[in-house]
Design a protein around this motif. Structure first.
Motif, PDB file in Angstrom:
ATOM      1  N   GLY A 109       0.818  -3.398   7.848  1.00  2.00           N
ATOM      2  CA  GLY A 109      -0.515  -2.946   8.639  1.00  2.00           C
ATOM      3  C   GLY A 109      -0.342  -1.597   9.221  1.00  2.00           C
ATOM      4  O   GLY A 109      -1.003  -0.780   9.212  1.00  2.00           O
ATOM      5  N   GLN A 158      -3.532  -7.465  11.439  1.00  2.00           N
ATOM      6  CA  GLN A 158      -3.199  -6.235  10.375  1.00  2.00           C
ATOM      7  C   GLN A 158      -4.129  -4.887  11.098  1.00  2.00           C
ATOM      8  O   GLN A 158      -3.652  -3.831  11.144  1.00  2.00           O
ATOM      9  CB  GLN A 158      -3.867  -6.574   8.867  1.00  2.00           C
ATOM     10  N   ASN A 174       2.162  -8.505   7.562  1.00  2.00           N
ATOM     11  CA  ASN A 174       0.967  -8.049   8.268  1.00  2.00           C
ATOM     12  C   ASN A 174       1.454  -6.927   9.173  1.00  2.00           C
ATOM     13  O   ASN A 174       0.512  -5.934   9.365  1.00  2.00           O
ATOM     14  CB  ASN A 174       0.550  -9.453   9.057  1.00  2.00           C
TER      15      ASN A 174
END
Length: 105
Positions: free
Chosen positions: A85, A12, A81
């Motif tokens: 992210g 992330q 993620n």
């Protein structure tokens, strides 16, 4: 702390930094230093992935199947993620850049 959790946070943060750098390049008028883009991207990356995970219900990905498919990293290398992210890092860095530009005027 579980190893998969730690690896997920690292993914992330890296995705967030990439998103922050991308928005920094896209908006050259936002006079931000590298440290600002890196920190904004990293914090936004973790926050964006967390928000996306809760919007998707937290368990949208079958982690057992994904782990088996990716040789152990499938639960951390998922869209939540990576996309969360990068998106979160870009959004937070863009907000920081807009605030910094407004403060200069």
């Amino acid at each position: 702390m579980d190893t998969n959790t730690l690896v997920a946070i690292v993914v992330q943060v890296i995705a967030g930094v990439i998103g922050g750098q991308a928005i920094g390049v896209a908006f050259k008028q936002a006079a931000m230093g590298q440290l600002t883009k890196i920190l904004g991207g990293a914090v936004g990356g973790v926050g964006g992935a967390w928000i996306l995970g809760h919007l998707l219900g937290g368990g949208a990905v079958d982690t057992a199947a994904a782990t088996a498919a990716a040789g152990g990293l499938g639960s951390t290398l998922n869209l939540q993620n990576i996309i969360g992210g990068a998106g979160g890092g870009a959004i937070l860095t863009g907000i920081i850049g807009a605030v910094m530009n407004a403060m200069k005027k």
